[in-house]
Design a protein around this motif. Sequence first.
Motif, PDB file in Angstrom:
ATOM      1  N   PRO A  58      24.744  19.261 -31.459  1.00 25.03           N
ATOM      2  CA  PRO A  58      25.046  20.292 -32.455  1.00 25.03           C
ATOM      3  C   PRO A  58      24.514  20.399 -33.096  1.00 25.03           C
ATOM      4  O   PRO A  58      23.699  20.970 -34.623  1.00 25.03           O
ATOM      5  N   LEU A 109      20.896  21.836 -33.285  1.00 20.97           N
ATOM      6  CA  LEU A 109      20.927  22.862 -33.440  1.00 20.97           C
ATOM      7  C   LEU A 109      21.061  23.279 -34.178  1.00 20.97           C
ATOM      8  O   LEU A 109      20.770  24.437 -34.848  1.00 20.97           O
ATOM      9  N   VAL A 127      26.930  24.383 -27.105  1.00 20.66           N
ATOM     10  CA  VAL A 127      25.803  25.467 -27.663  1.00 20.66           C
ATOM     11  C   VAL A 127      26.932  26.153 -28.493  1.00 20.66           C
ATOM     12  O   VAL A 127      27.088  27.047 -28.951  1.00 20.66           O
ATOM     13  N   ARG A 185      29.051  24.601 -31.410  1.00 19.65           N
ATOM     14  CA  ARG A 185      28.298  23.839 -32.331  1.00 19.65           C
ATOM     15  C   ARG A 185      28.875  23.366 -33.087  1.00 19.65           C
ATOM     16  O   ARG A 185      28.166  23.654 -34.741  1.00 19.65           O
ATOM     17  N   HIS A 238      23.307  33.524 -29.581  1.00 21.50           N
ATOM     18  CA  HIS A 238      23.524  32.944 -30.513  1.00 21.50           C
ATOM     19  C   HIS A 238      22.386  32.869 -31.654  1.00 21.50           C
ATOM     20  O   HIS A 238      22.517  32.704 -33.086  1.00 21.50           O
TER      21      HIS A 238
END
Length: 816
Positions: free
Chosen positions: A598, A601, A677, A680, A809
Amino acid sequence: MSPNPNASDDDQQPSLTPPIITVLSTSSFLPPSSSMSTPSSSPDHAHTPSSSSIGDKGRPSTSRRRGLTYHHHQHHNHKSISPGKRSDGSEGTSTTTASTSTASRAPEEEAGAHANPPTLQSLSWDITYSIPEKKGRAGGCCSAMFPCAAAAAAARAGVGKKASRRVLLESIVGQAEAGDLVAVMGASGCGKSTFLNCLALRDQSFEGQVLLNDAPVKKQYLSLVGFVDQHDLFYPTQTVREHLEFHAMVRLGAEVSRQTKLARVQEVLIELNLSHVADSYIGGGRSTVRGLSGGERRRLSFATEMLSNPMVVIADEATTGLDASMAKSVSRFLRNMADSGRLVIASIHQPSSQTFNTFTHLLLLAGSGHTAFYGPMATFLPYLASIGLQCPPYHNVADFAVRCVAIPPGDEAAPAAARVVRMCAVYEASDLARSNHAWKAKGDSGAPSSGVGSGGGREGGTGMGFVRVGSQSMQQLASQAAAAANLWATAKDREDEEREEERGSHGKVYARDYNASWSTQFLNSVVRQLQALQRDRKMTIARCFVGVGTGLVIGLAFRGPKGQEFAQSGITDTLGLMLTSAIFLLITNFFQVAFTLPGELQVFFRERMAGVNRVSTYYVGHVVQNFVFLFFWSLAFCFATFPLALPGLGWVKWATIFGIVCLSNAASTALGYVVAVATRNEAVALALVPTVSLPMALFAGFLVELRTVPVFLRWLQHLSIVKYTLHALILVTFEGQDIRCPVSASGEEGGGERRGEGFPGGGRCIYPSLESVLQRVSAGEHTLRENLVILGGLGAGLLVLGYLILARHAVTVKVR
């Protein structure tokens, strides 16, 4: 207010003078154009009694819509044309041409030659942003500290009946041109960062529109904007030079030679004063690598965006974390970018007078995202004077501006809130607001041409005027603002409907086109991931220790004499060994990805919007790096565990077990990708680790008889990674083994208990054959090959699902 420059802060609190009805024209207080280019003799550039304007010394800007002419410095390479007075005093069009040195411009020209971006003329915006309101709080833009009478009146009139949403930005409207350097200021929580994120299209969940050159923005807009976020996010294990070289390779494209890219990196390092730390690790985050200071990381954020030579630069808290000297250096750097024909918009906190004076325009936001002022710096102090706010002599104008819109707690909250509400209402009813709304009338002939506050409190005229509040009460201003809001809401709805019809399927603004090829992005991403794995040694060693150390503990705990003939106790130990190993593999890899991904990301999403990485190149590169490490990790785990727990295990079986462990690790890692994912958020992802892992272990077939599970839960066994890992390990381990019941004291095999009744060690046989072992764990329904195929299919399916979620996303939401 006291004119004493040494007056206390309490004496210098902004206050409104007795109201007088007056309309002031711009020409009544603006200095001649020649005086605007004369440097100030004041050493600290603070407001002095003789100052008729602030921030107008040598300030370059083109402002055709505002009726102003600013003369540009002679060191930029563009022409600016604006109506006004020439240096000889005659009326006409002023044209300024400037150029830079060949040495400084050559890399930029070659770096930007391949893109051929359109010429930037203007950037216009109309942004309203709201979030779901929590229960127990009043909806809308009003709050206890900001009793917005205009919004309350609008709500009573039926405008914006969204009681379940809280407005953070209330119709922020304006326009800026090439060469402008706009400062966004306001008290904490007024929506500066939200506004800049929306303007840069990093957050597109807003109502309104953003126009580039009077046309709706498209995906090319993301290529033209360099966005410096409030938070500095990097890969901590890269050096400063490696970070910039990575971005240069994937941003500048194949048309630019490698030598030119490296030269551009070196140039940016020098411009941002990062040469002395070029080979230092960036550090920060959770990494154990020590790296740059906060100011150096901030400058590195600017350096990253300057590599691609953007036409629009949007910086959130540009000088936060910098000392006064470095803040002044960064502000001068922003000024030079604006002088070269770019548009620069930056939010700033507590700037010095010298830093504040480098900006050409000011957007002042009040509580709950209302506009208190937007216009040239030269008009700011006269505007405040026209509404009864006088800046004390020798006082920092930036501090005074923020104090005008700040609402302190305590007894001063009520009068301060009334002052702020009045400022916003006066601005909405002023000719300055009409001028900033003028671009909207071009796009919709049905919109009121006079703008917000039409007909309220002014005497007409074509110039930009300011309204001084007089006999009109706050309620009258509020009702005028509510009526104007009603008109604009209707016009906005009509504009939105027409825009949706025009856009059709192009209503979404996707990420920009990529300058680098897929292979270039992929190779650079893999190299960066492997560098992170190799350089973050403490984390890598810790992961290896977990695998080897836990493997040794498991192997020693289940160590026992197991040969061709399995005793009943040995069978039970072996089943426990396989279940423990399967659960350990699931939790370890699942937890690792959920904990680390996370945070990474956030870096990827930022790079995605900048055109640095495709979803596929980042995702595949990250998976490749993870699987490379897992291969060696699985090898170490198998060497540490199974030779101790299963002595005499053949190499063929050991190799098969190693393959099963690799597949189980891959599937568990893929499950971690999906959860990380999808959420997040590391806290949420870690909370889901036991929630997801426990059912997989429960429905593996060992702890619970699957045939006794309720029908509506029985389907979960088909998604259990632990189940297929356990079954595959058992089939390999017991293949070819001679399983028989123990011999009783009378010499009879199994003591007459061949039916498998009783417990081990008590003379009773519960595993009389291999089939009974497989039946104990429900492993007889699939062969070894089928279990391996299903396990690999689960891993591949979860990887694809993780990619689809990440791609979903990464696509920006629709602009409404």
